[in-house]
Every structure is written in structure tokens, then in C-alpha cells.
Motif scaffolding. Sequence first.
Motif, PDB file in Angstrom:
ATOM      1  N   ASP A  58       0.816  -1.215   0.000  1.00 13.28           N
ATOM      2  CA  ASP A  58       0.000   0.000   0.000  1.00 13.28           C
ATOM      3  C   ASP A  58       0.849   1.263   0.000  1.00 13.28           C
ATOM      4  OD1 ASP A  58      -2.225  -1.573  -0.044  1.00 13.28           O
ATOM      5  OD2 ASP A  58      -2.665  -1.381   2.100  1.00 13.28           O
ATOM      6  N   SER A  59       2.054   1.189   0.580  1.00 13.35           N
ATOM      7  CA  SER A  59       2.900   2.386   0.613  1.00 13.35           C
ATOM      8  C   SER A  59       3.360   2.772  -0.792  1.00 13.35           C
ATOM      9  CB  SER A  59       4.107   2.163   1.521  1.00 13.35           C
ATOM     10  OG  SER A  59       4.980   1.208   0.956  1.00 13.35           O
ATOM     11  N   ARG A  60       3.471   1.795  -1.652  1.00 13.09           N
ATOM     12  CA  ARG A  60       3.843   2.100  -3.040  1.00 13.09           C
ATOM     13  C   ARG A  60       2.732   2.883  -3.733  1.00 13.09           C
ATOM     14  NH1 ARG A  60       5.980  -3.916  -4.056  1.00 13.09           N
ATOM     15  NH2 ARG A  60       7.912  -3.714  -2.883  1.00 13.09           N
ATOM     16  N   ARG A  61       1.504   2.606  -3.359  1.00 12.15           N
ATOM     17  CA  ARG A  61       0.355   3.309  -3.955  1.00 12.15           C
ATOM     18  C   ARG A  61      -0.092   4.481  -3.099  1.00 12.15           C
ATOM     19  NH1 ARG A  61      -2.732  -2.245  -4.646  1.00 12.15           N
ATOM     20  NH2 ARG A  61      -2.367  -2.051  -2.451  1.00 12.15           N
ATOM     21  N   GLU A  62       0.612   4.723  -1.977  1.00 11.66           N
ATOM     22  CA  GLU A  62       0.256   5.765  -1.010  1.00 11.66           C
ATOM     23  C   GLU A  62      -1.166   5.602  -0.519  1.00 11.66           C
ATOM     24  OE1 GLU A  62       1.247   9.620  -2.455  1.00 11.66           O
ATOM     25  OE2 GLU A  62       3.337   9.097  -2.787  1.00 11.66           O
ATOM     26  N   ASN A  63      -1.542   4.377  -0.263  1.00  9.16           N
ATOM     27  CA  ASN A  63      -2.858   4.032   0.260  1.00  9.16           C
ATOM     28  C   ASN A  63      -2.628   3.178   1.507  1.00  9.16           C
ATOM     29  OD1 ASN A  63      -5.526   3.481   0.633  1.00  9.16           O
ATOM     30  ND2 ASN A  63      -5.625   1.895  -0.936  1.00  9.16           N
ATOM     31  N   TYR A  64      -2.542   3.812   2.677  1.00  7.28           N
ATOM     32  CA  TYR A  64      -2.114   3.129   3.895  1.00  7.28           C
ATOM     33  C   TYR A  64      -3.252   2.473   4.673  1.00  7.28           C
ATOM     34  CZ  TYR A  64       2.147   5.664   2.972  1.00  7.28           C
ATOM     35  OH  TYR A  64       3.268   6.156   2.375  1.00  7.28           O
ATOM     36  N   TYR A 134      -7.155   2.871  13.845  1.00 11.06           N
ATOM     37  CA  TYR A 134      -6.920   2.558  12.434  1.00 11.06           C
ATOM     38  C   TYR A 134      -8.231   2.651  11.649  1.00 11.06           C
ATOM     39  CZ  TYR A 134      -4.936   0.166   8.387  1.00 11.06           C
ATOM     40  OH  TYR A 134      -4.491  -0.144   7.131  1.00 11.06           O
ATOM     41  N   LYS A 135      -9.314   2.165  12.257  1.00 10.53           N
ATOM     42  CA  LYS A 135     -10.623   2.222  11.581  1.00 10.53           C
ATOM     43  C   LYS A 135     -11.068   3.673  11.395  1.00 10.53           C
ATOM     44  CE  LYS A 135     -15.306   0.459  11.783  1.00 10.53           C
ATOM     45  NZ  LYS A 135     -16.305  -0.234  12.586  1.00 10.53           N
ATOM     46  N   VAL A 136     -10.812   4.520  12.385  1.00 11.57           N
ATOM     47  CA  VAL A 136     -11.150   5.937  12.257  1.00 11.57           C
ATOM     48  C   VAL A 136     -10.360   6.547  11.102  1.00 11.57           C
ATOM     49  CG1 VAL A 136     -10.945   8.199  13.380  1.00 11.57           C
ATOM     50  CG2 VAL A 136     -11.886   6.256  14.645  1.00 11.57           C
ATOM     51  N   GLY A 137      -9.076   6.197  10.995  1.00 15.34           N
ATOM     52  CA  GLY A 137      -8.264   6.674   9.872  1.00 15.34           C
ATOM     53  C   GLY A 137      -8.810   6.184   8.543  1.00 15.34           C
ATOM     54  N   LEU A 138      -9.273   4.943   8.518  1.00 12.57           N
ATOM     55  CA  LEU A 138      -9.881   4.378   7.309  1.00 12.57           C
ATOM     56  C   LEU A 138     -11.137   5.146   6.933  1.00 12.57           C
ATOM     57  CD1 LEU A 138      -9.889   2.031   5.227  1.00 12.57           C
ATOM     58  CD2 LEU A 138     -11.206   0.723   6.888  1.00 12.57           C
ATOM     59  N   ASN A 139     -11.971   5.451   7.911  1.00 13.70           N
ATOM     60  CA  ASN A 139     -13.194   6.220   7.652  1.00 13.70           C
ATOM     61  C   ASN A 139     -12.877   7.637   7.177  1.00 13.70           C
ATOM     62  OD1 ASN A 139     -14.767   4.032   8.383  1.00 13.70           O
ATOM     63  ND2 ASN A 139     -15.049   4.734  10.483  1.00 13.70           N
ATOM     64  N   MET A 140     -11.856   8.242   7.779  1.00 13.06           N
ATOM     65  CA  MET A 140     -11.462   9.592   7.357  1.00 13.06           C
ATOM     66  C   MET A 140     -10.947   9.584   5.924  1.00 13.06           C
ATOM     67  SD  MET A 140      -9.659  10.978  10.843  1.00 13.06           S
ATOM     68  CE  MET A 140      -9.028  12.451  10.096  1.00 13.06           C
ATOM     69  N   LYS A 141     -10.203   8.551   5.560  1.00 18.94           N
ATOM     70  CA  LYS A 141      -9.698   8.432   4.186  1.00 18.94           C
ATOM     71  C   LYS A 141     -10.855   8.296   3.205  1.00 18.94           C
ATOM     72  CE  LYS A 141      -8.662   4.738   2.135  1.00 18.94           C
ATOM     73  NZ  LYS A 141      -8.603   3.815   1.109  1.00 18.94           N
ATOM     74  N   GLU A 142     -11.840   7.473   3.550  1.00 15.95           N
ATOM     75  CA  GLU A 142     -12.992   7.287   2.672  1.00 15.95           C
ATOM     76  C   GLU A 142     -13.786   8.587   2.538  1.00 15.95           C
ATOM     77  OE1 GLU A 142     -15.102   3.992   4.321  1.00 15.95           O
ATOM     78  OE2 GLU A 142     -13.660   2.527   3.560  1.00 15.95           O
ATOM     79  N   ASP A 143     -13.948   9.318   3.636  1.00 18.70           N
ATOM     80  CA  ASP A 143     -14.641  10.613   3.589  1.00 18.70           C
ATOM     81  C   ASP A 143     -13.876  11.599   2.719  1.00 18.70           C
ATOM     82  OD1 ASP A 143     -16.677   9.673   5.164  1.00 18.70           O
ATOM     83  OD2 ASP A 143     -15.929  10.592   7.024  1.00 18.70           O
ATOM     84  N   ALA A 144     -12.570  11.602   2.834  1.00 19.66           N
ATOM     85  CA  ALA A 144     -11.756  12.537   2.042  1.00 19.66           C
ATOM     86  C   ALA A 144     -11.835  12.200   0.564  1.00 19.66           C
ATOM     87  CB  ALA A 144     -10.302  12.487   2.510  1.00 19.66           C
TER      88      ALA A 144
END
Length: 148
Positions: A58-64, A134-144
Motif C-alpha cells: 500500500d505504501s507504493r500506492r500511497e494508500n495506507y 486505524y478504523k477511524v483513519g480508514l473512515n477519514m480516508k474514505e470521507d476525504a
Amino acid sequence: MGGDHFNGILNFVVIPDVYKSNDIAYGIWVLIDNIIIRGLSVLGIKQLKDIFNSLKEDSRRENYFCIENYKRIRMVGFIMLGLAIYQFLVSLIFSLFLISDFQVLNQTVNVNPDFKILARVIRSLMIFVIAEVYKVGLNMKEDAELTI
């Protein structure tokens, strides 16, 4: 212990893994115990390996953040919690049924379960907190991603 007088307090640690017995039932129990502990440990290590491999990709795609890693982190927490509870129960059974109180220097030594094992429960709870962060970060990424 060679005839000397003893006035202090002394801790004895009886480790079930080192306890020797000629009883076949105990031998089978130790084998099952080792299989359970090693099996859960291997499962936990596999989950950690999968997390690191996923993060590397995921770091290669910048999707953590991905949902699979959230599930893996929670699984590691459940494995750690299960191991802590299992090892405490083994300690409890060992102290109640396998070793009776014994005498050392004319003092009775009471055998009790190892309650320090329960401190591992706190470690597993920390893993659950990390998973939720981590789940909160995942939700924030999806919102962004959905925000224009």
C-alpha cells in the motif's frame, strides 16, 4: 537450605512447562497445551506478516488504510486476549488440581494461580484501541475521497 535457619519471605515460581510427570494423561495434556499455544502464536505471526506485507504494498500506492488490515489488527488482539485467558486458566487448573501445597524449611507453601498473566489482557485491549484508531483513519480516508 542446607540446614540454615530462614526468617524471610521467599517467592517460589512453579512453571508448568518445566514440571515433570510420568503420568500419561499429563503428557497428553502438555502436548495439547503446546499445540494450542504454538498454533495461536503462528496464527498471530501470520496476521502480523500479512499486515506488514499489505502496508509495504500500500505504501507504493500511497494508500495506507484498508479494511483487511483493520480486521487483521483486531484478530491479533483476539489472539492475544485468547492466549492470556487460556494461560491463566492453565495456571488456575495447575495450581488447583496438579500441585498441592508443600513444605519448605518447615513452612507451608501455598500454590496459587499466576495472576500476573492477566496483565496481558491490558496489552490485548491496547491492540483493540489501535485497531479502532486505524478504523477511524480508514473512515477519514474514505470521507476525504468522497469530498470534492
